[in-house]
Design an enzyme around this catalytic site. Structure first.
Site, PDB file in Angstrom:
ATOM      1  N   HIS A 414       0.902  -1.260  -0.056  1.00 28.63           N
ATOM      2  CA  HIS A 414       0.057   0.091  -0.115  1.00 28.63           C
ATOM      3  C   HIS A 414       0.922   1.252  -0.057  1.00 28.63           C
ATOM      4  CE1 HIS A 414      -3.785  -2.207   1.586  1.00 28.63           C
ATOM      5  NE2 HIS A 414      -3.987  -1.871   0.269  1.00 28.63           N
ATOM      6  N   GLU A 673      33.772  -4.407 -36.111  1.00 30.83           N
ATOM      7  CA  GLU A 673      34.580  -3.669 -35.189  1.00 30.83           C
ATOM      8  C   GLU A 673      35.988  -3.809 -35.283  1.00 30.83           C
ATOM      9  OE1 GLU A 673      33.236  -5.046 -31.447  1.00 30.83           O
ATOM     10  OE2 GLU A 673      33.063  -7.023 -31.652  1.00 30.83           O
ATOM     11  N   CYS A 744      25.851   0.447 -33.748  1.00 32.97           N
ATOM     12  CA  CYS A 744      25.430   0.412 -32.663  1.00 32.97           C
ATOM     13  C   CYS A 744      26.387   0.861 -31.456  1.00 32.97           C
ATOM     14  CB  CYS A 744      25.019  -1.176 -31.923  1.00 32.97           C
ATOM     15  SG  CYS A 744      26.405  -2.238 -32.156  1.00 32.97           S
TER      16      CYS A 744
END
Length: 782
Positions: A414, A673, A744
């Protein structure tokens, strides 16, 4: 039905003004959903008119409203005193004889000749409406088993309409006290004290992502979760996979579950809190079958009400059945448009403690540690409230605190619900907040870093950035995102995108697994200390290999589900030897390398005899997500392939693991890469469906510099002409071969002018860090 009581089975949602939201919803489900497999315990309701009749005796209502009209809710001490005065008056007044007689008749009919236990619950006529949750405002009395207890419990519920928190909450939500009445629900209790119970939502409570069911669970009665006194297990179920009869559990988080509430055998005590056995704590409180059954029931309820729902449930420890105990409209995410303000840390310091994050904000302030309701006056506007657990009674100070931190509680308690409604960042379930954090010290509370919330030393700089996410202009390429953290995937999906161009496995391995894969495969060969650490890390799982595969698949599936309408390119692991060595058990298996950046990594690692079995577990996780869960938007990417020979070997290895290009629309992409990748791009493309440029490594290797070296860091620039020549060569080759080409790496996120150059060169997609998507998109549109 008589003038005062009505069977729950006769109630319907249209009866809110008669029996309140909770009872109306229970009756609606009993009447409309029981044939669909939604089990709801029966009982009866005492009408709201009965309450009005009760307080109209002796002009009690006039006395109550006279007090309320004058109360200053910002004065905590005054609020406490006046609330107590009202409740005392209510408890001192007898119920009308006619009402007592009606209740007795309904009680006798409910129990028959049996001994039964019931829960006596509030059902306010303004409770559980779509506009406000009224979460935890009124009292619930459990394990009531005789008539005298029942009558006194009903008066307790009536008086709880004037708890401090309820009075303050109504004023805050602009509800007129005179318009709020209360019905009482008397509901047969199932024996979840002998099993498990919890709360579930038909969306993610933090991001509003509505394609999942979010379930929390703990041992014993559900009040411990609702009150926030226990840190529960958490589960996410993907709705589409569930609908398609696929494996649908995309996330399982083990909670500490240190205590549970059970029926008490002690005289004059209805329930009690007891410790949970250490072994039980390290197991999930419900099994996969229960999780799926709960999610199915949640969707049935959501479909019936045609809106996101907040549902309480319990599993009977005697008959093993799952029951729905309550269902109400979810009131925060379902009425909140996506916030255009994003918070991010600009600096970091020592982490004092951490727990589950509520909301996505950051705030700082002076710590005030509060141990009970009498100390609420110590909190000043802007303070950071720290407590063992933040009871809903404390709502008046929750809204003036800049942040809330607790030892206990889960993300559906809650207090968490109220914190979300108030827009206050909260970190719950830290376990040690009140001992680790010092009273009076300045801290920064960050809920902007995923499911984990952090409390940092000092007042740190952070940024509030407004993102413009109305309809964006058309641009000639696809803008994707780099997403490493599964915890943030549900939030990131709201940023305009064409999918995920880079989902790194390293983050998942590091954060969700934390153990070297070889150490898991050879668990019995570890020294006692390492073995104990590993077994503790894999709590909830009995098989080490399955633990690794399932945790990997959880991280992958969270991202894939969040972006299900677009491709998600998952890069298989690219840890270096020093990074793998930092995992539990890792030092035993990793070489000591002078320059790990240029050593045992990527494809070379996959195809080595030492690591091949570890790589196969990654393949199993991918296959589980694609084949068993139906997340065929997942594509895979292989990092750091030095030679054409390695390219062939890794493709053969993937085939051995039944990951084949084109099978079920699978695409296998390689990272571009290394200079060799660009120079021999066409040759490499014979093995792969495309390339994704990793600009960091490409810059490092083209310019011959160590990107980790501060001495030459000034030379590192992805826009160097030599680097650009490499990128241009790769882009050209992919386009000529009609293969995918994207980027990326970090470059386009840092340099919009590089992004612009890449577009002109013919790049098909740019994958950016989430915080740079909007700015880069707008830049490219110009």
């Amino acid at each position: 039905m008589n003038n005062h009581t009505i069977n729950l089975s006769d109630c319907r949602i249209s009866d809110i003004n008669i029996v309140g939201g909770k009872n109306a919803s229970l009756g609606e489900m009993i009447g409309k959903l029981s044939t669909l497999g939604v089990n709801v315990p029966g009982g009866f309701a005492i009408t709201a008119n009965s309450y009005k009749q009760f307080i109209s005796q002796n002009n009690l209502d006039k006395e109550i409203y006279d007090i309320l009209d004058k109360v200053d809710v910002s004065n905590v001490e005054e609020l406490t005193a006046k609330g107590l005065e009202i409740r005392t008056k209510i408890l001192a007044q007898e119920l009308p004889a006619e009402l007592v007689s009606s209740i007795r008749d309904a009680w006798n009919k409910l129990k028959g000749d049996n001994k039964i236990e019931v829960a006596v619950r509030s059902s306010a006529t303004a409770e559980d409406l779509p506009e406000a949750s009224f979460a935890g405002q009124q009292e619930t009395i459990l394990n009531v088993s005789d008539f005298d207890q029942l009558i006194s419990s009903i008066k307790e519920v009536y008086s709880s309409l004037f708890n401090d928190r309820a009075i303050s909450y109504r004023i805050h939500q602009k509800f007129d006290h005179r318009q709020v009445s209360i019905s009482v629900g008397i509901q047969h209790m199932i024996r979840s004290d002998l099993s498990s119970s919890g709360v579930m939502f038909t969306l993610d409570t933090e991001s509003g992502f509505n394609e999942v069911v979010f379930i929390t669970s703990s041992y014993g009665l559900g009040e411990t979760i609702v009150q926030g006194s226990v840190n529960p297990d958490e589960f996410y179920v993907y709705k589409k996979s569930l609908k398609d009869n696929k494996k649908s559990i995309i996330r399982k988080n083990l909670g500490s579950k240190s205590t549970k509430m059970i029926f008490s055998k002690k005289k004059n005590k209805k329930v009690e809190i007891v410790d949970v056995d250490e072994k039980e704590r390290k197991n999930f409180s419900i099994n996969d079958q229960d999780i799926v059954e709960l999610a199915k029931k949640a969707i049935i309820i959501e479909n019936h009400y045609k809106r996101p729902m907040d549902i309480e449930w319990g599993k009977d420890g005697i008959n093993g059945k799952i029951y729905i105990l309550q269902a109400r409209p979810e009131t925060v995410q379902s009425r909140t448009d996506y916030s255009t303000v994003r918070f991010s840390m600009k600096e970091k310091s020592e982490i004092i403690t951490q727990g589950r994050s509520i909301g996505q904000k950051i705030s700082s302030g002076t710590v005030k540690i509060i141990s009970n309701v009498k100390e609420m006056g110590l909190i000043q506007k802007g303070d950071v409230l720290v407590a063992d657990m933040t009871d809903p009674d404390w709502e008046p100070i929750m809204k003036i605190a800049s942040a809330i931190v607790t030892n206990r509680g889960g993300r559906t308690c809650h207090a968490a619900i109220i914190a979300r409604e108030l827009g206050v960042p909260a970190v719950v379930g830290c376990e040690d907040a009140t001992t680790k954090i010092k009273n009076g010290e300045d801290v920064t509370v960050s809920c902007a870093e995923g499911n984990e919330g952090y409390i940092y030393k000092g007042r740190l700089k952070y940024e509030e950035k407004e993102l413009i996410i109305d309809k964006l202009p058309e641009i000639p390429i696809k803008v994707m995102m780099n997403v490493a953290n599964p915890d943030k995937a549900f939030s990131f999906r709201k940023i305009p995108n064409h999918g995920v161009g880079l989902a790194r496995l390293e983050f998942i391995i590091n954060r969700m697994i934390g153990v070297h894969p070889k150490a898991l495969l050879e668990l019995n060969n570890q020294d006692n200390n390492t073995k104990e650490l590993i077994i503790n890390q894999m709590s909830g799982y009995s098989d080490a290999k399955l633990f690794y595969i399932r945790k990997l698949s959880e991280g992958i599936s969270c991202i894939a589900a969040a972006f299900s309408s677009n491709p998600v390119i998952v890069r298989l692991s690219d840890f270096k030897s020093n990074e793998y060595a930092n995992l539990i058990g890792g030092e035993k298996y990793e070489p000591k390398e002078e320059n790990p950046m240029l050593g045992y990594r990527g494809a070379s690692r996959y195809i080595s005899d030492e690591f091949k079995e570890c790589f196969e577990m990654e393949c199993e996780a991918i296959k589980y997500c694609r084949n068993e869960m139906g997340l065929t938007n997942i594509q895979i990417m292989i990092p750091f392939i030095r030679t054409l020979g390695e390219a062939k070997d890794v493709i053969d290895l993937l085939k051995d693991n039944d990951l084949i290009s084109g099978k079920d629309n699978l695409k296998i992409i390689m990272m571009c890469e290394l200079p060799s990748n660009a120079i021999l791009a066409k040759e490499f493309l014979k093995y792969f469906d495309g390339m994704s440029i990793g600009s960091n490594d490409m810059t490092q290797l083209t310019l011959g510099l160590d990107r980790d070296s501060s001495k030459i860091s000034g030379l590192f620039d992805e826009r160097d002409p030599a680097v650009k020549k490499m990128l241009s060569s790769a882009i050209k080759a992919c386009n000529e071969e009609n293969k995918y080409i994207g980027i990326c790496g970090q470059g386009p996120s840092d340099y919009p002018d590089l992004a612009n150059w890449l577009v002109k060169e013919g790049i098909q997609s740019i994958s950016l860090n989430p915080d740079s998507v909007i700015d880069t998109w707008l830049y490219l549109s110009k």
